[in-house]
Write a protein that holds these residues in place. Sequence first.
Motif, PDB file in Angstrom:
ATOM      1  N   PRO A   1       0.911  -1.369  -0.455  1.00  0.00           N
ATOM      2  CA  PRO A   1      -0.272   0.001  -0.410  1.00  0.00           C
ATOM      3  C   PRO A   1       0.651   0.905  -0.265  1.00  0.00           C
ATOM      4  O   PRO A   1       2.033   1.335   1.030  1.00  0.00           O
TER       5      PRO A   1
ATOM      6  N   LYS B   1       0.076   8.163  -1.159  1.00  0.00           N
ATOM      7  CA  LYS B   1       0.376   9.035  -2.505  1.00  0.00           C
ATOM      8  C   LYS B   1       0.156  10.563  -2.381  1.00  0.00           C
ATOM      9  O   LYS B   1       0.599  11.468  -3.176  1.00  0.00           O
ATOM     10  N   GLU B   2      -1.193  10.325  -1.637  1.00  0.00           N
ATOM     11  CA  GLU B   2      -1.783  12.067  -1.307  1.00  0.00           C
ATOM     12  C   GLU B   2      -1.463  13.726  -0.607  1.00  0.00           C
ATOM     13  O   GLU B   2      -1.266  14.534  -0.331  1.00  0.00           O
TER      14      GLU B   2
ATOM     15  N   THR C   1      -6.333   8.291   2.675  1.00  0.00           N
ATOM     16  CA  THR C   1      -6.148   7.233   2.126  1.00  0.00           C
ATOM     17  C   THR C   1      -5.002   6.584   1.255  1.00  0.00           C
ATOM     18  O   THR C   1      -4.176   7.470   1.151  1.00  0.00           O
TER      19      THR C   1
ATOM     20  N   PHE D   1      -3.288   3.497  -2.004  1.00  0.00           N
ATOM     21  CA  PHE D   1      -3.299   3.041  -2.923  1.00  0.00           C
ATOM     22  C   PHE D   1      -2.766   2.036  -2.693  1.00  0.00           C
ATOM     23  O   PHE D   1      -1.860   1.536  -2.378  1.00  0.00           O
ATOM     24  N   ASP D   2      -3.278   0.618  -3.055  1.00  0.00           N
ATOM     25  CA  ASP D   2      -2.631  -1.192  -3.018  1.00  0.00           C
ATOM     26  C   ASP D   2      -2.876  -0.987  -5.239  1.00  0.00           C
ATOM     27  O   ASP D   2      -4.537  -1.234  -5.503  1.00  0.00           O
ATOM     28  N   ALA D   3      -2.151  -1.694  -5.659  1.00  0.00           N
ATOM     29  CA  ALA D   3      -1.993  -1.470  -7.251  1.00  0.00           C
ATOM     30  C   ALA D   3      -2.710  -3.115  -7.350  1.00  0.00           C
ATOM     31  O   ALA D   3      -2.853  -3.508  -8.578  1.00  0.00           O
TER      32      ALA D   3
ATOM     33  N   ALA E   1      -8.115  -5.677  -6.986  1.00  0.00           N
ATOM     34  CA  ALA E   1      -9.261  -4.618  -6.227  1.00  0.00           C
ATOM     35  C   ALA E   1     -10.033  -5.542  -5.920  1.00  0.00           C
ATOM     36  O   ALA E   1     -10.559  -4.984  -4.494  1.00  0.00           O
TER      37      ALA E   1
ATOM     38  N   ALA F   1      -5.468  -6.124  -2.332  1.00  0.00           N
ATOM     39  CA  ALA F   1      -5.620  -4.397  -1.999  1.00  0.00           C
ATOM     40  C   ALA F   1      -7.177  -4.759  -1.044  1.00  0.00           C
ATOM     41  O   ALA F   1      -6.908  -3.135  -1.104  1.00  0.00           O
TER      42      ALA F   1
END
Length: 716
Positions: free
Chosen positions: A244, A247-248, A269, A271-273, A276, A281
Motif C-alpha cells: 500500500p 500518494k496524496e 487513503t 492505494f494498492d496496485a 481490487a 488490495a
Amino acid sequence: KEGILKVYFCFFFSPQVLLLAWAEDLECVPGFQQKVFYIEKPFEFTEDQLVLNLKFDDCKGNHKLNFEVSNPDFTVEDDGSLVALKNVSEVGRALFVRARSEHAEDTAEIFIVGANEKHGALKEILKLEGNAGIPRQKRAILATPILIPENQRPPFPRQVGKVIRSEGTEGAKFRLSGKGVDQDPKGIFRINEVTGDVSVTRTLDREAIANYELEVEVTDLSGKTIDGPVRLDISVIDQNDNRPMFKEGPYVGHVMEGSPTGTTVMRMTAFDADDASTDNALLRYNILKQTPTKPSPNMFYIDPEKGDIVTVVSPVLLDRETMESPKYELVIEAKDMGGLDVGLTGTATATILIDDKNDHPPEFTKKEFQATVKEGVTGVIVNLTVGDRDDPVTGAWRAVYTIINGNPGQSFEIHTNPQTNEGMLSVVKPLDYEISAFHTLLIKVENEDPLIPDIAYGPSSTATVQITVEDVNEGPVFHPNPMTVTKQENIPVGSVVLTVNATDPDTLQHQTIRYSVHKDPAGWLEINPTNGTIGTTAVLDRESPYVQDNIYTALFLAIDSGNPPATGTGTLHITLEDVNDNVPSLYPTLAKVCDDAKDLRVVVLGASDKDLHPNTDPFKFELSKQSGPEKLWRINKLNNTHAQVILLQNLKKANYNIPISVTDSGKPPLTNNTELKLQVCTCKKSKMDCSATDALHISLTLILLSLLSLLCKSFA
C-alpha cells in the motif's frame, strides 16, 4: 487407446444443472472427470449455496490440490463443491475453475444459460442436428481459458495449458496469434504446433496486463487455415506483490480545541496496485505511534476500513492551553490482506494541529484594586492585571478594558498596555476632593475577538477600583435558541413567520428589550422592534442560493436598555417546503449527425428540475407539430428523466430546429417548450463538416411567426 470404452453421458445434475461428462472406464485420466457444465441461470445465487460438485483426479492422490475460480464471489471447497460466498445475481455467461496439484492441472467450464437455452446447449455438446434442419456444426478446436499466476519463477518456458482439436488432419499445425504472441509485447506465449501445448516464456505482471485475448487456428502444411480461429483467453492471477502507498501527502489536519468526542479530523487513503477484488488490495488502517503522548497516549482513532481519523478523548482533554504541544504527529500504517499478519504495509505521517479558539475569557487577577491620587493630579494611577490562557499575541488574548460604572463625569480613562496586556487606569480630569472623596469604578475586560458561543464572560471579567458591588450588564437571551419554523415557499409578502421571545438576565434593572435584524442574507425578513414579530418583506424561494438543504438561516438581535446596552443574538431556521415553481430544463440543446448516417438515433435528451419530488420526474417528452407533409423525426421515452430523438429518414445537410416540450409531474404540472438544434453534416473519412449549409430548416412555429411578420408589414 485400443480397448478403451468411451461413453458420453447426458443428464440433469439438479433441477438447475445440466452437465456433460466424458468418462474413460478402463484407466485414470488426470484432470477434471467432467470438464463442461451447463447451469440454468437462477434468479440469484444465495450465500453458501451449493452450485455443483466438481471431481478432479491427478491419478496420484491429489497431493497439494488447490482450486481457483474466475469469479471471486465463488469458491471450491476441498471436496470439490462449488459454493457461492455471498448473494450473487449477475455472474456473466461462464465460470472457469482451475485445479492444480503436484502432478496435474486442468480447467473446468461452467456455462450459465437461460431455461430456453438449455436444449440448444445440449445439442451443441452432442453435436446433433436440430429439429428444424440446422446444419451440423462441429467444435473442432477446444481452447479452454488458462489461468496463470503472476511472478512465476524460472525455469521458462513453462507449460500452462493445452489446445485440443477433436478431428485430426495429417500434417495440420496449431498457430497462435494476438497480443503477447506476434503483437507487442511479443513472444510471451507460444504454442507447440503439433501437440497444442501452450507455454509462457517469462514472468507475468498482472498490474501491467491482466488479461490476454489470443486466437488459435489450425493450418495445413502450406499455412492455409483449415480450422478456427478460436478465442483463447489467458487471465493472470493476482499475487500480493504491491505494498500500500500513500500518494496524496503531506497529510495535515486541523481540529478545533474542545471539539466533541468523535469529531472527524481528516481521512487517510492509501492505494494498492493489486487486484481490487481480492484481499491483496483489501486495506486496513492502524495508528502505530502518536507524538506527543500527553494528555493521553490515545488522543485519536482511525477507522480501520475508511481511514477516517477522529478524536476519542473528551472535549476537556482537547484543550490547547493545557497541552504539551498543539501539534500531534501520527504514524499511520496501511496493511493489505485485510490487516492479517501476512499483509504488506505502507506508512505515512499525519500531522494534526489543535486550533485555538477564544474559549477562555480574560479574568482579573483580583476582584478589587485600590489607588491613591492627590487632587489636581492627572496620569496613570494603577495598572489592572488580567490573565488569559488563550494563544498570546492574538485577538483571543489581547484585552480591551471598559469603565462600565462610576465615571459619570468622564474623569477616568483606561487603556491597554500592548506589551503586558494590563489595563492602565488614568485620571484625565483633575479630581476635586471637596466634591467627592471616594470614587468607585466598575471595570470590565473583554477580548478583541468574540468568545465562542458556549463561553461567556463571567464575574471574574469585572473588577472594582476602590469599591463596587454592581454586576456586569448581560445581554438578553432568546428562548429557544435556535428557533425553528416550517413555511411554504412563495407565501405572500407580509406573512408572519414567528414571534420571538427574549428575556434579560438583569431582572433587577428592569430593562426593556428592543429587536433588530442582525443577518438576513437574502433580505426577506423584518422584525417588529417592540414585540419581536418576524414577517416577510419578499417572496421566500427554496431554490435560492441562500437556502441550504431547504433551510434559510437568519440572525436577530435583542438589545436591552442598559448603559451601555447589551445585546443577545438569536438564530432562526426556516424550513421551506417546496412548491412546483420551476419548469424543467432540457439538455443538450445541440446535436450533430451525418447526412448518410446509418444509425438515426440522434441524441439522448435529459431533463432536470430545481424542484423536489413529486414536482420533478417522471418527465413527459413530446414533439410539437412537425412542418411539411412528412414527419422527419420522433421522440421515444427511455426512462423517467431521458428520451431519445430518432430521425425517420436521412436528411439533407442543413440546420434543423426540433420543437420539444418537457413537462414535470407537479400539481399543476409545468411545461418548458424549447428547441433542439440539429446539424446535419457531411461526413468523409471520419471528419464531420458542418460549416456551410444548403438551407435553414426551422420549426413550424418560427415559420408561422415569420410569415405573420411579413403580412403585417404588407398591410402596413
